[in-house]
Write an enzyme that holds these catalytic residues in place. Sequence first.
Site, PDB file in Angstrom:
ATOM      1  N   SER A 119       0.770  -1.328  -0.048  1.00 35.03           N
ATOM      2  CA  SER A 119      -0.210   0.047  -0.014  1.00 35.03           C
ATOM      3  C   SER A 119       0.757   1.166  -0.066  1.00 35.03           C
ATOM      4  CB  SER A 119      -1.077  -0.037   1.116  1.00 35.03           C
ATOM      5  OG  SER A 119      -1.981   0.754   1.060  1.00 35.03           O
ATOM      6  N   ASP A 152     -17.754 -15.536 -13.701  1.00 35.35           N
ATOM      7  CA  ASP A 152     -16.849 -16.393 -12.843  1.00 35.35           C
ATOM      8  C   ASP A 152     -16.621 -17.421 -13.282  1.00 35.35           C
ATOM      9  OD1 ASP A 152     -15.657 -17.788 -10.763  1.00 35.35           O
ATOM     10  OD2 ASP A 152     -17.546 -18.472  -9.739  1.00 35.35           O
ATOM     11  N   ASP A 177     -13.199 -18.571 -16.466  1.00 37.64           N
ATOM     12  CA  ASP A 177     -11.989 -19.363 -16.484  1.00 37.64           C
ATOM     13  C   ASP A 177     -11.987 -20.790 -16.259  1.00 37.64           C
ATOM     14  OD1 ASP A 177     -12.706 -19.612 -13.882  1.00 37.64           O
ATOM     15  OD2 ASP A 177     -11.373 -17.862 -12.958  1.00 37.64           O
ATOM     16  N   ASP A 187     -15.702 -20.533  -8.859  1.00 37.26           N
ATOM     17  CA  ASP A 187     -15.405 -20.722  -7.550  1.00 37.26           C
ATOM     18  C   ASP A 187     -15.584 -19.312  -6.746  1.00 37.26           C
ATOM     19  OD1 ASP A 187     -13.450 -19.430  -8.920  1.00 37.26           O
ATOM     20  OD2 ASP A 187     -11.722 -20.792  -8.263  1.00 37.26           O
ATOM     21  N   ASP A 223      -8.550  -5.793  -5.233  1.00 37.97           N
ATOM     22  CA  ASP A 223      -8.060  -4.786  -4.148  1.00 37.97           C
ATOM     23  C   ASP A 223      -9.304  -3.795  -4.433  1.00 37.97           C
ATOM     24  OD1 ASP A 223      -7.036  -2.616  -2.824  1.00 37.97           O
ATOM     25  OD2 ASP A 223      -4.990  -3.319  -3.512  1.00 37.97           O
ATOM     26  N   HIS A 278      -6.876  -5.883  -0.619  1.00 35.70           N
ATOM     27  CA  HIS A 278      -5.735  -5.172  -0.245  1.00 35.70           C
ATOM     28  C   HIS A 278      -4.624  -5.594   0.490  1.00 35.70           C
ATOM     29  CE1 HIS A 278      -4.053  -1.266  -0.428  1.00 35.70           C
ATOM     30  NE2 HIS A 278      -3.787  -0.976   0.755  1.00 35.70           N
TER      31      HIS A 278
END
Length: 546
Positions: free
Chosen positions: A199, A267, A270, A274, A418, A456
């Site tokens: 950060s 979702d 890919d 999940d 994030d 984050h």
Amino acid sequence: MRKAAIAVLGAVVMSCGVYGQEAQLGRPSCVGLARLALTGAKILSAQTVPAGAFTPPANIAPWLAGSQPLYKKLPAFCRVVVEAMPSSDSKIEIEVWMPPDGKDGGGWNGKLLGQGNGGFAGEIGYAGLALRMLQGYATVETDTGHSGGGTDASWALGHPEKMTDYGYRGIHEMTQVAKVVTKAYYGKDPQHSYFEGCSNGGRQALMEAQRFPEDYNGILAGAPANFWTHLLTKALADAQATTLDPASYIPSSKLPAIASAVNAACDAQDGVADGILNEPTKCHFDPAVMLCKEGDSEKCLTAAQITALKRLYEGPNDANGRKIFPGYVPGAEEGPGGWETWITGPAPGKSLMFAFAGGYFSNMVYQKADWNYKETSVEDALKAADEKTAKFLNATDANLVAFKAHGGKLILYHGWNDPAISALNTVNYYNEVVSQMGGPETQAFTRLYMVPGMQHCGSGPGPDSFGQVGVGAGLGDAQHNVELALEHWVEKGVAPNVILAAKYEGDPAKGAKMTRPLCPYPQIAAYKGEGDPNDASNFVCATGSK
């Protein structure tokens, strides 16, 4: 503090024998360091802390204080507290912790590890110092020149030198002081020096690589807030988009429905449903599908809320249509540490990014404690922020030639989910380094790892434990621990490839809930199409979208 002065000082201190017989033997005592004369700084205390006896100061943030069982594990160590004064309005507190010299096994590993700060700094992270010293490092941290913490930036009002100390000078002073103190104590320089931060600490990390390329051999930068002026201008734009019109505010009760709609749309792209978007840049979720058709409810969004949500995802543009700062990618809007904490808040004006923007613009940019975010246009705020603070807060220089020439190695990482700093900012910075220095040149000293499902610096639904800042040691090898991968690169010349990340629930000793490979960007971890999707062995690194 100038390096030449430090080198001379170190030689003078050791030759003058201020430590008596112990100095003549090359093993000065810890308390003897109290007489160490520093240019532009002074030793406030130097003491040997008995094994297991350290207690952190009262009234510091719990995540910086740590737990008493951690300190009970500590061996006796040398704790040196320094105050650096590079300007007439500087008062930078620095703590250097040094384990035994390790001559008889254990103890100091011969390395120095500098640690960064989160938020507006203002506090020293004692838990981090204890953890890294337990691993054998001589380690150092600073408050960057003021007392505060969290979202408090009131210390900056009327204190431009303190803002400079916070921006970049405090970490450099910390580093130079630590090198002098460790050399005086151990009788030799650290073999290698490392810096880690996430950060604001990631911003500090990139500032070191850009401004002071010889300070560290290896730098680990997580979720860097390096484009500070634009990041907090986006926070201002987000605050206005969700609160100027009360109808635009998105309450936390609607976040689960947004997350569900995102997952329904993206979702499975890919190959694994999940709750983790492996490559969220390919998710083209349209908030308009959530428009309420039969009255407002927690399962839908009003027209005003849809407009606000689109602005959060898109990010603001300047008057010329250029992106000020990238928007958030879809994914993990709900849950602890998600959007409620950072973006929307439990109520209007109660999010962390709202508080950071307010503290920054009122105290650093406009220097008005009563500054009102409702009365400033985003365009004017950006102009003022860049003109007044970019020169000491932004770490956006992509020319890392000097750092590379010094032999430096840099690893960046960022969680795709994030909710504080858009992950696309780090992708943009890495791509700019590649653009300026070339792909092969960049690969020779820099890696970027994007972490699916991580929020984050940690947490989130994805694998969030890979030896990074703030999560402890991780597994003790370079394939599972990004910090050890960095050291392996610096010390043995072996560049990192795949890092294996894990998701733990409770005691790590009981095993991971999930493992997933982290691939060097622009590669992504692609599911092979069969096998347990919670097992990293069923994924392979493949070229992803840039």
